[in-house]
Scaffold this motif. Sequence first.
Motif, mmCIF file in Angstrom:
data_model
loop_
_atom_site.group_PDB
_atom_site.id
_atom_site.type_symbol
_atom_site.label_atom_id
_atom_site.label_comp_id
_atom_site.label_asym_id
_atom_site.label_seq_id
_atom_site.Cartn_x
_atom_site.Cartn_y
_atom_site.Cartn_z
ATOM 1 N N LEU A 243 0.846 -1.187 0.000
ATOM 2 C CA LEU A 243 0.000 0.000 0.000
ATOM 3 C C LEU A 243 0.888 1.245 0.000
ATOM 4 O O LEU A 243 1.827 1.338 0.799
ATOM 5 N N VAL A 244 0.565 2.183 -0.891
ATOM 6 C CA VAL A 244 1.246 3.475 -0.933
ATOM 7 C C VAL A 244 0.185 4.541 -0.712
ATOM 8 O O VAL A 244 -0.816 4.596 -1.440
ATOM 9 N N ALA A 245 0.391 5.383 0.291
ATOM 10 C CA ALA A 245 -0.577 6.432 0.619
ATOM 11 C C ALA A 245 -0.163 7.751 -0.011
ATOM 12 O O ALA A 245 1.024 8.034 -0.176
ATOM 13 N N GLY A 246 -1.172 8.568 -0.365
ATOM 14 C CA GLY A 246 -0.912 9.815 -1.070
ATOM 15 C C GLY A 246 -0.856 11.048 -0.203
ATOM 16 O O GLY A 246 -0.579 12.141 -0.704
ATOM 17 N N ASP A 247 -1.101 10.930 1.097
ATOM 18 C CA ASP A 247 -0.931 12.063 2.009
ATOM 19 C C ASP A 247 -0.978 11.559 3.451
ATOM 20 O O ASP A 247 -1.125 10.349 3.698
ATOM 21 N N THR A 248 -0.844 12.480 4.403
ATOM 22 C CA THR A 248 -0.776 12.099 5.815
ATOM 23 C C THR A 248 -2.028 11.377 6.295
ATOM 24 O O THR A 248 -1.954 10.316 6.936
ATOM 25 N N MET A 249 -3.216 11.945 6.002
ATOM 26 C CA MET A 249 -4.445 11.355 6.523
ATOM 27 C C MET A 249 -4.722 9.994 5.894
ATOM 28 O O MET A 249 -5.251 9.091 6.559
ATOM 29 N N GLY A 273 4.249 5.287 3.413
ATOM 30 C CA GLY A 273 3.403 6.416 3.765
ATOM 31 C C GLY A 273 3.832 7.693 3.067
ATOM 32 O O GLY A 273 4.776 7.718 2.281
ATOM 33 N N PHE A 274 3.120 8.752 3.399
ATOM 34 C CA PHE A 274 3.420 10.067 2.812
ATOM 35 C C PHE A 274 3.522 11.088 3.936
ATOM 36 O O PHE A 274 2.648 11.153 4.802
ATOM 37 N N THR A 288 8.494 3.400 5.948
ATOM 38 C CA THR A 288 9.153 4.079 4.836
ATOM 39 C C THR A 288 8.176 5.141 4.342
ATOM 40 O O THR A 288 6.980 4.868 4.186
ATOM 41 N N VAL A 289 8.658 6.365 4.127
ATOM 42 C CA VAL A 289 7.753 7.453 3.757
ATOM 43 C C VAL A 289 8.320 8.287 2.617
ATOM 44 O O VAL A 289 9.542 8.405 2.458
ATOM 45 N N ILE A 290 7.409 8.852 1.840
ATOM 46 C CA ILE A 290 7.747 9.887 0.863
ATOM 47 C C ILE A 290 7.597 11.217 1.595
ATOM 48 O O ILE A 290 6.503 11.560 2.054
ATOM 49 N N THR A 326 10.411 15.838 -3.518
ATOM 50 C CA THR A 326 10.148 14.853 -2.471
ATOM 51 C C THR A 326 11.311 13.864 -2.400
ATOM 52 O O THR A 326 12.017 13.634 -3.379
ATOM 53 N N ILE A 327 11.498 13.283 -1.224
ATOM 54 C CA ILE A 327 12.555 12.288 -1.027
ATOM 55 C C ILE A 327 11.958 11.063 -0.343
ATOM 56 O O ILE A 327 10.937 11.156 0.342
ATOM 57 N N LEU A 328 12.579 9.920 -0.554
ATOM 58 C CA LEU A 328 12.136 8.689 0.102
ATOM 59 C C LEU A 328 13.008 8.436 1.322
ATOM 60 O O LEU A 328 14.237 8.387 1.219
ATOM 61 N N ILE A 329 12.372 8.307 2.476
ATOM 62 C CA ILE A 329 13.081 7.982 3.717
ATOM 63 C C ILE A 329 12.740 6.536 4.061
ATOM 64 O O ILE A 329 11.588 6.202 4.337
#
Length: 340
Positions: A243-249, A273-274, A288-290, A326-329
């Motif tokens: 699953l990849v989310a497009g924002d915080t919520m 996440g994002f 892992t987050v964008i 944006t960066i991937l952490i």
Amino acid sequence: MAAEHSRPTLKDVAQRAGVSIATASRAMANNPAVATTTRTRIQALAAEMGYLPNAQARALQSSRSNTIGIVVPSLINPYFATMVSAVQNAAEGAGLATIITNTDERPETMAASLAFLASHGVDGIICVPDEACADQLNNLHAQGMPLVLIDRELTGSPIPTVISDPQPGMDAAVSLLVEHHALPIGYLSGPLSTSSGRARLEAFQQACRNNEREPQLVFRGGFEQEQGYQGATHLLNHGARALVAGDTMMTIGVLQACHRAGLSIGEGISVIGFDNQPIFALQPRPLTVIDQQVDVMARQAFTVLHGLLTGSKTTESTQTHLVTPTILIQGDSLMKGPQP
């Protein structure tokens, strides 16, 4: 700045609203003698027309209040709370106070907020725009109000804008999931009524094309955590292994869906996440987050606004369109090794 005689008058506002000049005056002063719904309607019309009370017009020309306005769509969303805090800290360092308004993603509330800030003498405004308020914002800009947009953009608007570029982070995220054989991918978008929501969905689709992994699963989400939960549940039920989310919520909704489904993130499901929120690092397997570096964006927006207020000519303050990559952490939220 437009000539004084070209400004809409209080009489014009009253005629447009179908009320007396006295009622329009009370509404613009937030007088409780005028019903809240009527005040909001009159203030929204005034903002749309570009009306500024005489005191504010004089203030724009001759004096400063040392106060700026910040208009955001939510203070429940940690992303916008972080943004507000960063702007407020930058403003305090420059000797400026802040007035913060939360619109709850309602254009009528944003219109009233803009009218309130303009009529109460703020020196400038940093705003996460609603596309339904584009005319009002452009009118305020044309009337000489220093304005900077952040996070979302208005197509064709001359207002200085600070946004993030979702493509670099999304490319890295999809490539990492492909490397881990975490397929199919379910993407949970933010609201497509915003420029940021549309740009991130396109970035995800482009990243899938770049990795020759199109099409993948997509759920069109919204502004609230519950929509994220519903979307993540839908994607899981349709076979998503990541699953990849497009924002915080939406990310918070993903966490809720995984926990309720009894899925251990990083073991039974891969999640990206994002936005880099503290709660995401506190999971048993840190996400892992964008990251769109909201603190950097907020400081950039303030630098541009401060440049408009003071006439400074630094490289950053004179740009009209600033884009933060944006960066991937990487955390520990992906399943290990090839999956069957």
